[in-house]
Each structure stands twice: as structure tokens, then as C-alpha cells.
Design an enzyme around this catalytic site. Structure first.
Site, PDB file in Angstrom:
ATOM      1  N   ARG A 134      11.329  -6.438   5.508  1.00  0.00           N
ATOM      2  CA  ARG A 134      11.196  -5.036   5.932  1.00  0.00           C
ATOM      3  C   ARG A 134      11.610  -4.864   7.390  1.00  0.00           C
ATOM      4  O   ARG A 134      12.249  -3.877   7.747  1.00  0.00           O
ATOM      5  CB  ARG A 134       9.752  -4.559   5.725  1.00  0.00           C
ATOM      6  CG  ARG A 134       9.589  -3.072   6.037  1.00  0.00           C
ATOM      7  CD  ARG A 134       8.222  -2.553   5.661  1.00  0.00           C
ATOM      8  NE  ARG A 134       7.190  -3.052   6.549  1.00  0.00           N
ATOM      9  CZ  ARG A 134       5.877  -2.850   6.373  1.00  0.00           C
ATOM     10  NH1 ARG A 134       5.456  -2.177   5.321  1.00  0.00           N
ATOM     11  NH2 ARG A 134       5.005  -3.328   7.228  1.00  0.00           N
ATOM     12  N   ARG A 137      -1.189  -9.823  13.017  1.00  0.00           N
ATOM     13  CA  ARG A 137      -1.723  -8.805  12.095  1.00  0.00           C
ATOM     14  C   ARG A 137      -2.484  -9.450  10.943  1.00  0.00           C
ATOM     15  O   ARG A 137      -3.502  -8.929  10.491  1.00  0.00           O
ATOM     16  CB  ARG A 137      -0.580  -7.929  11.571  1.00  0.00           C
ATOM     17  CG  ARG A 137      -0.071  -6.948  12.627  1.00  0.00           C
ATOM     18  CD  ARG A 137       1.340  -6.519  12.345  1.00  0.00           C
ATOM     19  NE  ARG A 137       1.487  -5.745  11.135  1.00  0.00           N
ATOM     20  CZ  ARG A 137       2.636  -5.624  10.475  1.00  0.00           C
ATOM     21  NH1 ARG A 137       3.729  -6.222  10.907  1.00  0.00           N
ATOM     22  NH2 ARG A 137       2.688  -4.887   9.394  1.00  0.00           N
ATOM     23  N   ARG A 160      11.158  -1.952  11.955  1.00  0.00           N
ATOM     24  CA  ARG A 160       9.799  -1.706  12.458  1.00  0.00           C
ATOM     25  C   ARG A 160       9.429  -2.745  13.499  1.00  0.00           C
ATOM     26  O   ARG A 160       9.535  -3.936  13.244  1.00  0.00           O
ATOM     27  CB  ARG A 160       8.802  -1.722  11.291  1.00  0.00           C
ATOM     28  CG  ARG A 160       8.072  -0.403  11.135  1.00  0.00           C
ATOM     29  CD  ARG A 160       7.169  -0.417   9.952  1.00  0.00           C
ATOM     30  NE  ARG A 160       5.912  -1.093  10.237  1.00  0.00           N
ATOM     31  CZ  ARG A 160       4.839  -0.994   9.458  1.00  0.00           C
ATOM     32  NH1 ARG A 160       4.895  -0.262   8.359  1.00  0.00           N
ATOM     33  NH2 ARG A 160       3.740  -1.630   9.767  1.00  0.00           N
ATOM     34  N   LYS A 191       0.830  -1.208   0.000  1.00  0.00           N
ATOM     35  CA  LYS A 191       0.000   0.000   0.000  1.00  0.00           C
ATOM     36  C   LYS A 191       0.869   1.265   0.000  1.00  0.00           C
ATOM     37  O   LYS A 191       0.628   2.185  -0.766  1.00  0.00           O
ATOM     38  CB  LYS A 191      -0.929   0.015   1.230  1.00  0.00           C
ATOM     39  CG  LYS A 191      -1.898  -1.172   1.282  1.00  0.00           C
ATOM     40  CD  LYS A 191      -2.891  -1.050   2.419  1.00  0.00           C
ATOM     41  CE  LYS A 191      -2.281  -1.199   3.806  1.00  0.00           C
ATOM     42  NZ  LYS A 191      -1.933  -2.588   4.184  1.00  0.00           N
ATOM     43  N   ARG A 195     -10.141   0.094   8.057  1.00  0.00           N
ATOM     44  CA  ARG A 195      -9.724  -1.277   8.348  1.00  0.00           C
ATOM     45  C   ARG A 195     -10.838  -2.068   9.025  1.00  0.00           C
ATOM     46  O   ARG A 195     -10.644  -3.245   9.325  1.00  0.00           O
ATOM     47  CB  ARG A 195      -8.512  -1.259   9.276  1.00  0.00           C
ATOM     48  CG  ARG A 195      -7.171  -1.350   8.568  1.00  0.00           C
ATOM     49  CD  ARG A 195      -6.110  -1.207   9.635  1.00  0.00           C
ATOM     50  NE  ARG A 195      -4.887  -1.892   9.318  1.00  0.00           N
ATOM     51  CZ  ARG A 195      -3.824  -1.305   8.751  1.00  0.00           C
ATOM     52  NH1 ARG A 195      -3.860  -0.056   8.400  1.00  0.00           N
ATOM     53  NH2 ARG A 195      -2.732  -2.008   8.540  1.00  0.00           N
TER      54      ARG A 195
HETATM   55  P1  ATP Z   1       1.526  -1.944   4.552  1.00  0.00           P
HETATM   56  O1  ATP Z   1       2.768  -2.701   4.767  1.00  0.00           O
HETATM   57  O2  ATP Z   1       0.719  -2.494   3.386  1.00  0.00           O
HETATM   58  O3  ATP Z   1       1.738  -0.485   4.431  1.00  0.00           O
HETATM   59  P2  ATP Z   1       0.833  -2.481   7.348  1.00  0.00           P
HETATM   60  O4  ATP Z   1      -0.402  -3.157   7.865  1.00  0.00           O
HETATM   61  O5  ATP Z   1       2.106  -3.200   7.493  1.00  0.00           O
HETATM   62  O6  ATP Z   1       0.557  -2.124   5.852  1.00  0.00           O
HETATM   63  P3  ATP Z   1       0.356   0.141   8.555  1.00  0.00           P
HETATM   64  O7  ATP Z   1      -0.782   0.448   7.664  1.00  0.00           O
HETATM   65  O8  ATP Z   1       1.467   1.090   8.604  1.00  0.00           O
HETATM   66  O9  ATP Z   1       1.102  -1.201   8.186  1.00  0.00           O
HETATM   67  O10 ATP Z   1      -0.258  -0.085  10.030  1.00  0.00           O
HETATM   68  C1  ATP Z   1       0.555  -0.434  11.133  1.00  0.00           C
HETATM   69  C2  ATP Z   1      -0.296  -0.622  12.398  1.00  0.00           C
HETATM   70  O11 ATP Z   1      -0.934   0.641  12.759  1.00  0.00           O
HETATM   71  C3  ATP Z   1      -1.472  -1.594  12.292  1.00  0.00           C
HETATM   72  O12 ATP Z   1      -1.077  -2.932  12.522  1.00  0.00           O
HETATM   73  C4  ATP Z   1      -2.425  -1.060  13.391  1.00  0.00           C
HETATM   74  O13 ATP Z   1      -2.027  -1.448  14.671  1.00  0.00           O
HETATM   75  C5  ATP Z   1      -2.237   0.441  13.295  1.00  0.00           C
HETATM   76  N1  ATP Z   1      -3.244   1.039  12.354  1.00  0.00           N
HETATM   77  C6  ATP Z   1      -2.984   1.615  11.152  1.00  0.00           C
HETATM   78  N2  ATP Z   1      -4.117   2.007  10.551  1.00  0.00           N
HETATM   79  C7  ATP Z   1      -5.138   1.675  11.384  1.00  0.00           C
HETATM   80  C8  ATP Z   1      -6.563   1.782  11.326  1.00  0.00           C
HETATM   81  N3  ATP Z   1      -7.181   2.321  10.270  1.00  0.00           N
HETATM   82  N4  ATP Z   1      -7.289   1.331  12.382  1.00  0.00           N
HETATM   83  C9  ATP Z   1      -6.695   0.782  13.449  1.00  0.00           C
HETATM   84  N5  ATP Z   1      -5.361   0.629  13.572  1.00  0.00           N
HETATM   85  C10 ATP Z   1      -4.579   1.048  12.551  1.00  0.00           C
HETATM   86 MG    MG Z   2       2.155   1.155   5.112  1.00  0.00          MG
END
Ligand code: ATP
Ligand code: MG
Length: 193
Positions: free
Chosen positions: A130, A147, A136, A14, A91
Site C-alpha cells: 500500500r 504501529r 501513505r 478495515k 483503539r
Molecule cells: P487499516 O489499514 O486497517 O485501515 P491503519 O492502522 O493502517 O488501518 P488508520 O486507521 O487509517 O490506518 O490510522 C492511521 C493512523 O491514524 C494511526 O496509526 C494513528 O496514528 C491515527 N489514528 C487513527 N485512528 C486513531 C484513534 N482512534 N486513536 C488514535 N490515533 C488514531
Molecule cells: Mg484504514
């Protein structure tokens, strides 16, 4: 105003594809993950709350997350007019409902949802990689598993919701970054006509 939701599992690309969308369409990008990580880095009260959820692989509670997102929109009225890329939001069904209402109040809507499809084994490989490169805290095997479970239980049902609304574009999220972006561009341009 043209609003895009970029949707997919953790590690589906994303953030990477958002960069290409920003460069190509000049839209305003809101990554809720980046917003939260910025709070954690600055040591704010919100950051302290967020880090406990993030490190446990859980979602931040809806009410709080919705409030954070609306604040970001309120702080950027000019950028918002160009249209927004929502990355990592919504989400949950509750968040999708809130986004719809929020955009309606502002005279807009979700114009297209770009859904990135990536097989689970590749998601895990990408996130582990990553984690090694960026450090991270949530990119470790234990948290990744949680997750992905949260994604399957709480987030992936949104797909049907947006399919029913006729705005969902399924994109193959594997292959080169450029070829994935070519498919995204085709889907976006098709909706902008
Ligand atoms: P990507 O790698 O595709 O960018 P990702 O799931 O690894 O996606 P982020 O979108 O950066 O990473 O989200 C990291 C964390 O932040 C999530 O696991 C959650 O705990 C929190 N978070 C992010 N967006 C939301 C949301 N809309 N609602 C609730 N928690 C969120
Ligand atoms: Mg992201």
C-alpha cells in the site's frame, strides 16, 4: 440504529471491508484515519498535530481523538440514525469507554465488533505494498513496526473487553475480499436477528 465496530491491526482490511458494509447495509462510515488524513491534506491546525503522531506510528492522544469523533457524530445527526461503522476507533480502553458513553447518551450501543485476524507477516506485506501504491507516509517499514507494537500494547487488549461483553465476532481476515465479507455478513446478520 445498528452500530458496528470494525477492529483489527493496521493493514487488516478495515477500510476495504467497510466499503462492502456501506454498500450492503447503507450505514454511515467513520474512519478516524481518513478524518485525520483529511485534516492533514487541508493543512488545518489539527492536521499539523495529527501528522506528527501518525508519521511516528503513535496514536493521537485519547482526549483529542474522542473529541474529534464526537464532533463527526454531531455533524451528521441524520446519517447517525441509520447506524454507524466505526473504523479505527476505539483503539484504547479509554476510547472504548468514551464510545460506550457517547452511544448511550444517543440511545444506542456497540451492537457488534468485527475483529479481523491476519498474521503479522501478511499485514507487513500488505502495508508495504500500500505504501508503494498510495504513498501513505506511515506505510514504511520503520513506522509499520511501531504501529504494530502500538497495536499489540494498546489496542489488542480491547478484544477481551468486547469478548466479555459478548459482542465480539472473530473473522478470518485472509483469503479473497469477497469471502471475508461473506463471513462478516453472516456475523452481522446473526446479531441483527
Ligand atoms: P487499516 O489499514 O486497517 O485501515 P491503519 O492502522 O493502517 O488501518 P488508520 O486507521 O487509517 O490506518 O490510522 C492511521 C493512523 O491514524 C494511526 O496509526 C494513528 O496514528 C491515527 N489514528 C487513527 N485512528 C486513531 C484513534 N482512534 N486513536 C488514535 N490515533 C488514531
Ligand atoms: Mg484504514
Amino acid at each position: 440504529m445498528f452500530n458496528i465496530v470494525i477492529f483489527g491491526a493496521p493493514g487488516s482490511g478495515k477500510g476495504t471491508q467497510s466499503e462492502y458494509l456501506i454498500n450492503h447495509y447503507g450505514l454511515f462510515h467513520i474512519s478516524t484515519g481518513d478524518v485525520l488524513r483529511d485534516h492533514i491534506k487541508r493543512g488545518t491546525e489539527l492536521g499539523k498535530i495529527a501528522s506528527s503522531y501518525i508519521n511516528d506510528g503513535k496514536l493521537i492522544p485519547d482526549e483529542l481523538m474522542i473529541c474529534i469523533l464526537e464532533n463527526v457524530l454531531d455533524e451528521h445527526p441524520e446519517e447517525e440514525k441509520k447506524g454507524v461503522i466505526f473504523d479505527g476507533f476505539p483503539r484504547t480502553t479509554e476510547q472504548a469507554k468514551a464510545l460506550k458513553e457517547m452511544l448511550e447518551r444517543r440511545g444506542g450501543k456497540v451492537d457488534v465488533v468485527i475483529g479481523l485476524d491476519v498474521p503479522e507477516a501478511e499485514l507487513i506485506d500488505r502495508l508495504i505494498k500500500r505504501g508503494k501504491e498510495s504513498g501513505r507516509s506511515d506505510d514504511n517499514m520503520e513506522t509499520i513496526k511501531k504501529r504494530l507494537e502500538v497495536y499489540h500494547n494498546q489496542t489488542s487488549p480491547l478484544r477481551d473487553h468486547y469478548v466479555a461483553e459478548g459482542v465480539y465476532a472473530a473473522i478470518n481476515g485472509t483469503g479473497s475480499i469477497e469471502s471475508i465479507f461473506d463471513s462478516i455478513k453472516a456475523a452481522v446478520d446473526n446479531c441483527r436477528k
